[in-house]
Design an enzyme around this catalytic site. Structure first.
Site, PDB file in Angstrom:
ATOM      1  CD  GLU A  52      -9.860   2.901  13.676  1.00 49.06           C
ATOM      2  OE1 GLU A  52      -8.912   2.683  14.100  1.00 49.06           O
ATOM      3  OE2 GLU A  52      -9.973   3.313  12.320  1.00 49.06           O
TER       4      GLU A  52
ATOM      5  CG  HIS B 231      -9.257  -1.697   3.636  1.00 52.98           C
ATOM      6  ND1 HIS B 231      -8.040  -1.945   3.977  1.00 52.98           N
ATOM      7  CD2 HIS B 231      -9.516  -0.223   3.646  1.00 52.98           C
ATOM      8  CE1 HIS B 231      -7.204  -0.905   4.349  1.00 52.98           C
ATOM      9  NE2 HIS B 231      -8.123   0.262   4.346  1.00 52.98           N
TER      10      HIS B 231
END
Lengths: 368, 325
Positions: free
Chosen positions: B60, B129
């Site tokens: 990322e 998450h």
């Protein structure tokens, strides 16, 4: 701890400094007398600008951090002197040398340091955040290694637009242990991007030597092999060598759209920043040796005197002119106004600076 | 008007913008060959090819940073984060680089980048998450954040985000992806910073964003059916910029306010909204402002309890009755 052997050292650095063996390399042989003088002049201008900055800092007019480029001039000068219309560059916080090389003026650079509205970023960026996108210079970045993905993205954009260009993404030797740098390496190699990662290895990441910061030190460039990238090591005290070897990487970027890691061995004469008293992690003898034996500006001066490109009188005139220019920049910065309080909330959003019927934003975006 | 899902609405927005502007590139983990981890980008690789729809490695900080760099040169990347929770490993790029570069360059550079993906709990996947970083990100000047709750808004906000010349972070919601609603075929945008009154009422204003809007609409229905209370639901849609006027107009109408969001309470978006209301409509209030946020703990895994941790209609109804008491 015993100092480990440097595994990937440029050959020329193993010998005492002398005439450059790269003087006749095609990219250097192609330089006219005038171009050589211009290159030397630019290096001298970086040197004198930085040394003038020290005085302005000591007068208390420059806030925050000031990372000087003195000793590293041949790196920016050699690499940037090769760049063409579609070649871009981005660097870390030691960004003054690159700025002057791309053609930014001493006035706007000095005024930025003193936080004036006439500065290149209108007093909003400071020493670590110089930008000149009209000159393909994308900063000037404060977080170690954070610019490596951006530089990879600039190269991606160049390739996406079908242009024959590149991006030089500079960093210090301290950046090579940052995750962002390794992620950038992987993407650059995976996607065949025309990016050249230039590691300006001045031996110390702030006050931590390479031996104390880096596993398997002495082969930073060779890490490129882990990503299937080409690499080279360069004596950063010899501007001819910098140009010769960087030209190969540029050719690879332009012709094959492949990335390269260049590790350029260099040295800074002053502390990490002006806030660093520079007393704890290296000894004075080491600094003295570099200044006397390997100074990039002096070595190039000697080279050009030997080539009869310059006379001692010209050398003196060039240096005096650079000092005068730096003095004028300091005076310009002094005479310039501060930004206003109203300026604090400008240049945050493009859509706000250009708000109109076509813009996509409404509502409150700057809060009280 | 065609009825399509929130997922399809997002895809339609991206497809139209890919067609409209060749500088638009979709990029992210599994967006191309895999057709999207949540199938938002399904079929777009086939339609537009690998130059426009690009799979990235799990990296990322690298690929988001690359997108920001490319946007500085005029590419308009639309970057998918599989979860906004994964933005935390790219925080320096998202905040320091995209958010600051225009300012630090004195307006010389702008970053027309969109970063999108789901930001929600309620999916039984545990704390790592389930983050909702809209308040964290919107607290940085230089960044824009939108949170569409309906298919119509998802398409319109996404298209506005892609055309916007600043970094816009679009927070979607996996639980909403299958929600259906009317979405026009024709080109339209929902400008950033325009709230929407999703339900009109006279007794209480609920201000919400994202899935909390849907939760609040359900609660409003219960409040009307079971308690005879007329509730107005204001959907912020955009966190930064923020439509203060629509919120204040509703407050002036109902004089009672409940703020509902999926964030944890400390420094959530609604802390800012509460400040806004007390500072600009203090005299209009007939009761203190109340909030329903997620219960202040990392997201719990156990699904039965996670449903309790999040705002749900029962919690919203109970808190609404306190404001009305």
């Amino acid at each position: 701890m015993a100092k480990p052997a440097v595994l990937t050292h440029p050959e020329s650095l193993k010998r005492p400094a002398g005439p450059s063996e790269y003087a006749k390399h095609p990219v250097n042989a192609a330089l006219s007398k005038k171009e050589k003088v211009a290159l030397y002049t630019k290096m001298a201008r970086i040197r004198h600008f930085e040394q003038r900055c020290i005085r302005v800092y000591q007068q208390g007019k420059i806030g925050g951090f000031l990372h000087l480029y003195v000793g590293q001039e041949a790196v920016a000068a050699g690499t940037i002197s090769l760049l063409g219309k579609h070649d871009h560059l981005i660097t870390g916080y030691r960004d003054h040398g690159h700025a002057l090389m791309v053609g930014m003026g001493m006035n706007e650079c000095m005024a930025e340091l003193t936080g004036k509205v006439t500065g290149c970023s209108q007093g909003k960026g400071g020493s670590m955040h110089y930008f000149a996108p009209d000159k393909n210079y994308w900063g000037g970045h404060g977080i170690v290694g954070g610019q490596a993905p951006l530089g990879t993205g600039l190269a991606y954009a160049v390739k996406y637009m079908g242009l024959k260009g590149s991006c030089l993404a500079y960093m210090g030797d301290g950046a090579v242990n940052q995750g962002a740098v390794h992620e950038a390496y992987n993407l650059a190699a995976l996607w065949d991007l025309p990016v050249i990662f230039v590691v300006e290895n001045n031996g110390y990441s702030m006050g931590t030597s390479q031996e104390r910061s880096t596993a398997h030190p002495g082969c930073l460039a060779k890490r490129a092999e882990g990503y299937g990238m080409d690499w080279d090591v360069i004596n950063g005290h010899d501007v001819y060598e910098v140009r010769a070897k960087t030209s190969e990487a540029l050719k690879r970027a332009h012709e094959e759209s492949r990335p390269t890691v260049l590790e350029i061995f260099t040295y800074r004469y002053y502390g990490h920043s002006m806030a660093d008293p520079d007393k704890t992690y290296r000894d004075k003898e080491e600094i003295k040796e570099y200044r006397e034996q390997k100074d990039p500006v002096f070595l190039f001066e000697k080279e050009l005197l030997a080539e009869k490109v310059l006379t001692p009188e010209q050398v003196q005139a060039i240096n005096e002119a650079a000092m005068a220019e730096a003095d004028e920049a300091a005076a310009f910065a002094d005479a310039s106004p501060d930004p206003t309080v109203a300026d604090i909330t400008k240049h945050i959003y493009w859509e706000e600076d250009n708000r109109g019927p076509q813009t996509t934003s409404r509502g409150t975006i700057i809060f009280e | 008007m065609p009825v399509i899902s929130y997922r399809e609405a997002l895809r339609a927005a991206m497809r139209e913008e890919l067609q409209r502007d060749e500088k638009v590139v979709l990029m992210g983990e599994e967006v191309a060959q895999f057709n999207g981890a949540y199938k938002v980008t399904e079929g777009l690789l086939k339609e537009f090819g690998p130059k426009r729809v690009v799979d990235t490695p799990i990296s990322e900080a690298g690929f988001i940073g690359l997108g920001i760099g490319a946007s500085m040169l005029g590419i308009r990347p639309v970057m998918e984060l599989m979860f906004w929770s994964f933005s935390y490993v790219a925080f320096d790029q998202i905040v320091n680089n995209a958010g600051n570069i225009r300012y630090m360059s004195g307006g010389l550079i702008n970053c027309p980048i969109v970063i999108r993906g789901p930001a929600n709990g309620g999916t039984n996947v545990g704390a790592t998450h389930s983050h909702t970083p809209e308040a964290i990100l919107a607290s940085h000047p230089g960044i824009k954040v939108v949170c569409p709750a309906t298919p119509y808004d998802a398409k319109g906000l996404m298209k506005a985000a892609i055309r916007d010349n600043d970094p816009v972070y679009v927070m979607e919601n996996t639980i909403l992806y299958n929600d259906k609603g009317e979405v026009p075929d024709e080109d339209y945008i929902v400008p950033l910073g325009v709230a929407d009154v999703k339900r009109t009422g006279t007794d209480l204003t609920i201000v919400a964003h994202g899935r909390a809007v849907i939760t609040s609409l359900k609660a409003a229905e219960i409040l009307e059916q079971e308690h005879g209370v007329s509730v107005e639901v204001v959907d912020l849609r955009s966190i930064r910029p923020l439509d203060e006027e629509t919120v204040l107009a509703s407050v002036r109408k109902t004089h009672r306010v409940l703020l509902v969001e999926e964030n944890k309470p400390f420094c959530g978006v609604d802390a800012q909204v509460a400040y806004l209301i007390q500072s600009k409509a203090f005299d209009e209030l007939d009761a203190p402002i109340h909030r329903v946020s997620s219960i202040d703990a990392p997201q719990i895994y156990c699904k039965r309890l996670e449903d309790q941790q999040l705002p749900n209609p029962a919690r919203v109804v109970a808190e609404a009755l306190k404001v009305l008491a």
